[in-house]
Scaffold this motif. Structure first.
Motif, PDB file in Angstrom:
ATOM      1  N   LEU A  64       0.827  -1.212   0.000  1.00  0.00           N
ATOM      2  CA  LEU A  64       0.000   0.000   0.000  1.00  0.00           C
ATOM      3  C   LEU A  64       0.858   1.257   0.000  1.00  0.00           C
ATOM      4  O   LEU A  64       0.550   2.232  -0.708  1.00  0.00           O
ATOM      5  CB  LEU A  64      -0.945   0.003   1.191  1.00  0.00           C
ATOM      6  CG  LEU A  64      -2.123  -0.954   1.128  1.00  0.00           C
ATOM      7  CD1 LEU A  64      -2.961  -0.842   2.407  1.00  0.00           C
ATOM      8  CD2 LEU A  64      -2.980  -0.704  -0.084  1.00  0.00           C
ATOM      9  N   VAL A  65       1.939   1.250   0.769  1.00  0.00           N
ATOM     10  CA  VAL A  65       2.840   2.400   0.795  1.00  0.00           C
ATOM     11  C   VAL A  65       3.495   2.588  -0.570  1.00  0.00           C
ATOM     12  O   VAL A  65       3.632   3.710  -1.060  1.00  0.00           O
ATOM     13  CB  VAL A  65       3.895   2.249   1.911  1.00  0.00           C
ATOM     14  CG1 VAL A  65       4.997   3.288   1.790  1.00  0.00           C
ATOM     15  CG2 VAL A  65       3.233   2.331   3.275  1.00  0.00           C
ATOM     16  N   ILE A  83       2.249   1.679  -3.522  1.00  0.00           N
ATOM     17  CA  ILE A  83       1.239   2.189  -4.446  1.00  0.00           C
ATOM     18  C   ILE A  83       1.004   3.674  -4.202  1.00  0.00           C
ATOM     19  O   ILE A  83       0.901   4.466  -5.154  1.00  0.00           O
ATOM     20  CB  ILE A  83      -0.071   1.382  -4.318  1.00  0.00           C
ATOM     21  CG1 ILE A  83       0.145  -0.032  -4.861  1.00  0.00           C
ATOM     22  CG2 ILE A  83      -1.224   2.072  -5.039  1.00  0.00           C
ATOM     23  CD1 ILE A  83      -1.009  -0.980  -4.599  1.00  0.00           C
ATOM     24  N   ALA A  84       0.940   4.071  -2.942  1.00  0.00           N
ATOM     25  CA  ALA A  84       0.757   5.487  -2.621  1.00  0.00           C
ATOM     26  C   ALA A  84       1.935   6.319  -3.111  1.00  0.00           C
ATOM     27  O   ALA A  84       1.752   7.443  -3.613  1.00  0.00           O
ATOM     28  CB  ALA A  84       0.578   5.658  -1.117  1.00  0.00           C
ATOM     29  N   ALA A  85       3.150   5.784  -2.987  1.00  0.00           N
ATOM     30  CA  ALA A  85       4.336   6.513  -3.452  1.00  0.00           C
ATOM     31  C   ALA A  85       4.307   6.692  -4.967  1.00  0.00           C
ATOM     32  O   ALA A  85       4.589   7.785  -5.480  1.00  0.00           O
ATOM     33  CB  ALA A  85       5.605   5.778  -3.034  1.00  0.00           C
ATOM     34  N   MET A 115       1.646   6.671  -6.902  1.00  0.00           N
ATOM     35  CA  MET A 115       0.571   7.612  -7.230  1.00  0.00           C
ATOM     36  C   MET A 115       0.983   9.048  -6.894  1.00  0.00           C
ATOM     37  O   MET A 115       0.673   9.974  -7.653  1.00  0.00           O
ATOM     38  CB  MET A 115      -0.693   7.223  -6.474  1.00  0.00           C
ATOM     39  CG  MET A 115      -1.339   5.965  -7.014  1.00  0.00           C
ATOM     40  SD  MET A 115      -2.805   5.475  -6.104  1.00  0.00           S
ATOM     41  CE  MET A 115      -3.885   6.839  -6.442  1.00  0.00           C
ATOM     42  N   GLY A 116       1.681   9.220  -5.800  1.00  0.00           N
ATOM     43  CA  GLY A 116       2.172  10.548  -5.433  1.00  0.00           C
ATOM     44  C   GLY A 116       3.156  11.091  -6.450  1.00  0.00           C
ATOM     45  O   GLY A 116       3.107  12.269  -6.823  1.00  0.00           O
ATOM     46  N   THR A 143       1.198  12.140  -9.604  1.00  0.00           N
ATOM     47  CA  THR A 143       0.491  13.418  -9.497  1.00  0.00           C
ATOM     48  C   THR A 143       1.458  14.586  -9.396  1.00  0.00           C
ATOM     49  O   THR A 143       1.171  15.669  -9.897  1.00  0.00           O
ATOM     50  CB  THR A 143      -0.447  13.456  -8.276  1.00  0.00           C
ATOM     51  OG1 THR A 143      -0.018  12.554  -7.287  1.00  0.00           O
ATOM     52  CG2 THR A 143      -1.847  13.216  -8.622  1.00  0.00           C
ATOM     53  N   THR A 144       2.598  14.372  -8.787  1.00  0.00           N
ATOM     54  CA  THR A 144       3.559  15.457  -8.623  1.00  0.00           C
ATOM     55  C   THR A 144       4.295  15.767  -9.923  1.00  0.00           C
ATOM     56  O   THR A 144       4.479  16.931 -10.288  1.00  0.00           O
ATOM     57  CB  THR A 144       4.581  15.112  -7.528  1.00  0.00           C
ATOM     58  OG1 THR A 144       3.880  14.838  -6.313  1.00  0.00           O
ATOM     59  CG2 THR A 144       5.554  16.245  -7.301  1.00  0.00           C
TER      60      THR A 144
END
Length: 66
Positions: free
Chosen positions: A17-18, A20-22, A24-25, A28-29
């Protein structure tokens, strides 16, 4: 199910999960119009390398737990 199995699955799930969040971050960035900049590509590469290192350390830690 044994407690050890639940802990291993939970830690692995949290790490994924971390990751995937990284990713995605980073998207977006550093993403513009559906494309990723050169710096964003390096950031994704860094996220993948960090994920591999974290999973290796987690596996090493879990293998020596009692």
């Amino acid at each position: 199910m044994e407690r050890e199995t639940v802990v291993e699955a939970g830690v692995s799930f949290a790490a994924v999960l971390v990751f995937i969040a990284a990713v995605m971050g980073v998207g977006t960035t550093f993403g513009t119009n559906g494309n990723l900049s050169g710096t964003g590509g390096l950031a994704v590469l860094g996220a993948v390398v960090l994920f591999v290192v974290v999973m290796t350390l987690v596996g090493y830690w879990l293998s020596f737990r009692e």
